[in-house]
Design a protein around this motif. Structure first.
Motif, PDB file in Angstrom:
ATOM      1  N   ARG A  18      -8.774  -0.042   1.098  1.00 62.93           N
ATOM      2  CA  ARG A  18      -7.541   0.482   1.696  1.00 62.93           C
ATOM      3  C   ARG A  18      -6.403   0.451   0.688  1.00 62.93           C
ATOM      4  NH1 ARG A  18      -4.458  -2.718   6.550  1.00 62.93           N
ATOM      5  NH2 ARG A  18      -2.352  -2.286   5.808  1.00 62.93           N
ATOM      6  N   VAL A  19      -5.652   1.538   0.636  1.00 67.45           N
ATOM      7  CA  VAL A  19      -4.452   1.622  -0.197  1.00 67.45           C
ATOM      8  C   VAL A  19      -3.317   2.165   0.659  1.00 67.45           C
ATOM      9  CG1 VAL A  19      -3.358   2.703  -2.199  1.00 67.45           C
ATOM     10  CG2 VAL A  19      -5.761   2.000  -2.324  1.00 67.45           C
ATOM     11  N   ALA A  32       2.357  16.222  -2.660  1.00 64.62           N
ATOM     12  CA  ALA A  32       1.559  15.979  -3.862  1.00 64.62           C
ATOM     13  C   ALA A  32       0.480  14.934  -3.604  1.00 64.62           C
ATOM     14  CB  ALA A  32       2.465  15.543  -5.004  1.00 64.62           C
ATOM     15  N   LEU A  33       0.810  13.887  -2.874  1.00 67.32           N
ATOM     16  CA  LEU A  33      -0.175  12.852  -2.568  1.00 67.32           C
ATOM     17  C   LEU A  33      -1.238  13.367  -1.596  1.00 67.32           C
ATOM     18  CD1 LEU A  33       2.190   9.749  -2.226  1.00 67.32           C
ATOM     19  CD2 LEU A  33       0.633  10.255  -4.108  1.00 67.32           C
ATOM     20  N   GLN A  34      -0.847  14.249  -0.693  1.00 70.97           N
ATOM     21  CA  GLN A  34      -1.803  14.822   0.253  1.00 70.97           C
ATOM     22  C   GLN A  34      -2.886  15.628  -0.464  1.00 70.97           C
ATOM     23  OE1 GLN A  34       0.832  17.071   2.732  1.00 70.97           O
ATOM     24  NE2 GLN A  34       1.112  15.445   4.246  1.00 70.97           N
ATOM     25  N   ARG A 195     -15.680  11.356   3.130  1.00 70.37           N
ATOM     26  CA  ARG A 195     -14.376  11.590   2.509  1.00 70.37           C
ATOM     27  C   ARG A 195     -13.455  10.421   2.840  1.00 70.37           C
ATOM     28  NH1 ARG A 195     -13.179  16.427   0.367  1.00 70.37           N
ATOM     29  NH2 ARG A 195     -14.672  18.130   0.705  1.00 70.37           N
ATOM     30  N   LEU A 196     -12.560  10.121   1.901  1.00 71.12           N
ATOM     31  CA  LEU A 196     -11.565   9.104   2.204  1.00 71.12           C
ATOM     32  C   LEU A 196     -10.768   9.529   3.423  1.00 71.12           C
ATOM     33  CD1 LEU A 196     -10.057   8.062  -1.254  1.00 71.12           C
ATOM     34  CD2 LEU A 196     -11.941   7.017   0.015  1.00 71.12           C
ATOM     35  N   GLU A 197     -10.537   8.572   4.322  1.00 74.81           N
ATOM     36  CA  GLU A 197      -9.711   8.837   5.498  1.00 74.81           C
ATOM     37  C   GLU A 197      -8.240   8.625   5.135  1.00 74.81           C
ATOM     38  OE1 GLU A 197     -10.935   6.472   8.767  1.00 74.81           O
ATOM     39  OE2 GLU A 197     -13.057   7.006   8.595  1.00 74.81           O
ATOM     40  N   ARG A 198      -7.438   9.658   5.326  1.00 72.83           N
ATOM     41  CA  ARG A 198      -6.002   9.542   5.047  1.00 72.83           C
ATOM     42  C   ARG A 198      -5.232   9.624   6.355  1.00 72.83           C
ATOM     43  NH1 ARG A 198      -4.788  14.214   2.881  1.00 72.83           N
ATOM     44  NH2 ARG A 198      -3.540  14.915   4.635  1.00 72.83           N
ATOM     45  N   SER A 199      -4.322   8.690   6.534  1.00 70.44           N
ATOM     46  CA  SER A 199      -3.422   8.746   7.685  1.00 70.44           C
ATOM     47  C   SER A 199      -1.999   8.625   7.161  1.00 70.44           C
ATOM     48  CB  SER A 199      -3.721   7.618   8.681  1.00 70.44           C
ATOM     49  OG  SER A 199      -3.532   6.343   8.078  1.00 70.44           O
ATOM     50  N   GLU A 200      -1.067   9.171   7.886  1.00 72.29           N
ATOM     51  CA  GLU A 200       0.336   9.110   7.458  1.00 72.29           C
ATOM     52  C   GLU A 200       1.252   9.181   8.662  1.00 72.29           C
ATOM     53  OE1 GLU A 200       1.327  12.903   5.267  1.00 72.29           O
ATOM     54  OE2 GLU A 200      -0.850  13.088   5.361  1.00 72.29           O
ATOM     55  N   MET A 277       1.811   6.266   3.914  1.00 78.19           N
ATOM     56  CA  MET A 277       0.535   6.964   3.751  1.00 78.19           C
ATOM     57  C   MET A 277      -0.548   5.931   3.469  1.00 78.19           C
ATOM     58  SD  MET A 277       1.735  10.299   1.512  1.00 78.19           S
ATOM     59  CE  MET A 277       0.212  11.189   1.876  1.00 78.19           C
ATOM     60  N   ARG A 278      -1.719   6.137   4.061  1.00 78.37           N
ATOM     61  CA  ARG A 278      -2.799   5.155   3.935  1.00 78.37           C
ATOM     62  C   ARG A 278      -4.124   5.871   3.706  1.00 78.37           C
ATOM     63  NH1 ARG A 278      -2.560   1.033   8.513  1.00 78.37           N
ATOM     64  NH2 ARG A 278      -0.957   0.235   7.080  1.00 78.37           N
ATOM     65  N   TRP A 279      -4.903   5.339   2.768  1.00 82.88           N
ATOM     66  CA  TRP A 279      -6.252   5.838   2.494  1.00 82.88           C
ATOM     67  C   TRP A 279      -7.251   4.725   2.781  1.00 82.88           C
ATOM     68  CZ3 TRP A 279      -1.935   7.203  -0.044  1.00 82.88           C
ATOM     69  CH2 TRP A 279      -1.706   8.571  -0.286  1.00 82.88           C
ATOM     70  N   ARG A 280      -8.364   5.080   3.422  1.00 79.90           N
ATOM     71  CA  ARG A 280      -9.429   4.116   3.726  1.00 79.90           C
ATOM     72  C   ARG A 280     -10.774   4.670   3.252  1.00 79.90           C
ATOM     73  NH1 ARG A 280      -8.330   0.018   7.444  1.00 79.90           N
ATOM     74  NH2 ARG A 280      -6.375   0.200   8.622  1.00 79.90           N
TER      75      ARG A 280
END
Length: 374
Positions: A18-19, A32-34, A195-200, A277-280
């Protein structure tokens, strides 16, 4: 330069599940991060077969190997292993597995972890050189720079291969999560892509610190200067943690009973919109570096400051890779309650300022079952 120092910090970490990236709302940076994406895979395989697949993707001359992986504990044992970005295989095993493997390793020194042992192996280089272990010492691996004249060295040979094959025969297949930089090649059978899960989320009416780059730098050496800076930075890291949790204490409309909870945001602060923003997933250090490169880009309209938090995999036997190539990663206890988390806060002023002109501060939380600091 700030960018080079940060690159070293990121490269010393292993895969993270997680980041979190937090910043005052900024559409350009968010977009840009998306755009950053990454896939990883899961499969079931024997350790020997997986290492046979991974071996061609280990490059001794590169700063990072092209594959990282985690072997997860099974229902009948607590044994785990990791293949990190420096190309080091680390096994953390129970006493029974350790004794049956017959490979040199070291008992973990903590009383609560007396039944866990560790060993480092180089299954990916035919004639790799290892330092000869002394009593209760782990095997050390130098992937990028084997120095045969530095100490006594052993060649990785048939004994280790035979031990792993025998272990596979007793244990059966592993559940493995892995990331490969060039996924176009043949993958282990039954590999499933993820795929990495991204939430924001963007919250309005939030207390946000007003930071200048100089706020992150210790300006004096007097005791009072140090104490004042430490208090300011501690307050900032506390705010980052609460923002990551989505705490209502940061709301500009918070009216919590002071007898229940008392919190004061860092000063000075203002009320505005905050983006989290979070990546898992299985996130290699190369993806964390992509995040940092985007944040540090001099062409990016800047939100004032950005925080990046990376959490380790608690059951991984390794979470830190020494900068010195001849040193093996420090052993740690592979337990659900183990911890290794870092948070970096970066700030610069202006739209087109170079990243080198910014300032940053790093906070790390390392659990007691970790030999990184002794």
């Amino acid at each position: 330069m700030a960018s080079e120092s940060i690159r070293t910090i990121v490269a010393s970490g292993t895969s993270t599940p997680r980041v979190d990236v937090i910043f005052p709302a900024n559409a350009s940076l968010q977009t840009a991060l998306q755009s950053l994406q990454l896939t990883y895979h899961k499969c079931e395989s024997s350790l020997s077969d997986f290492l046979r697949f991974a071996k061609p993707h280990i490059n001794q001359l590169a700063a990072e190997s092209k594959v990282v992986a985690l072997g997860l504990a099974g229902p009948a044992d607590d044994d785990v292993w990791s293949l990190d970005s420096s190309g080091v295989l680390t096994i953390a095993s129970c006493k029974q597995t350790y004794e049956s493997l017959g490979l040199p390793g070291e008992r973990l020194p903590w009383k609560e972890c007396q039944d866990t042992h560790g060993a480092y192996l180089p299954p990916f280089v035919e004639s790799h050189l290892l330092r000869a272990p002394s009593v209760r010492a782990v095997i050390h691996i130098s992937v990028r720079d084997a120095r045969p004249n530095t100490a006594k060295w052993l060649t990785y040979g048939a004994k280790e291969t035979t031990a792993l094959h025998a272990w596979d025969a007793r244990r059966g297949p592993w559940k493995i999560a892995y990331h490969l930089q060039d996924p176009g090649s043949d993958l282990p059978v039954n590999s499933v892509e993820h795929r990495l899960e991204r939430s924001e989320r963007t919250r309005a009416n939030v207390h946000i610190p007003v930071l200048k780059p100089s706020d992150l730098v210790l300006a004096g050496s007097e005791k009072e200067d140090v104490e004042e800076w430490e208090e300011k930075v501690s307050s900032l890291f506390e705010w980052v943690g609460m923002a990551s949790l989505g705490s209502q204490r940061l709301s500009g409309a918070d009216r919590c009973d002071p007898y229940i909870s008392v919190y004061t945001p860092p000063e000075p602060s203002s009320v505005g919109e905050l983006t989290v923003m979070r990546w898992r997933g299985l996130i290699p250090s190369s993806f964390v570096q992509d995040l940092m490169d985007t944040i540090l880009s001099p062409n990016m309209p800047y939100p004032g400051f950005v925080s990046v938090t990376a959490h380790s995999v608690p059951t991984s036997p390794v979470t830190y890779i020494p900068v010195e190539g001849v040193k093996a990663p420090p052993l740690r206890a592979s337990r659900l309650e183990s911890e290794d988390t870092w948070t970096l806060v970066y700030s610069r002023e202006g739209v087109a300022d170079s990243p080198q002109g910014g300032c940053w501060v790093l906070g790390e939380s390392v659990g007691r079952w970790d030999r990184r600091w002794g």
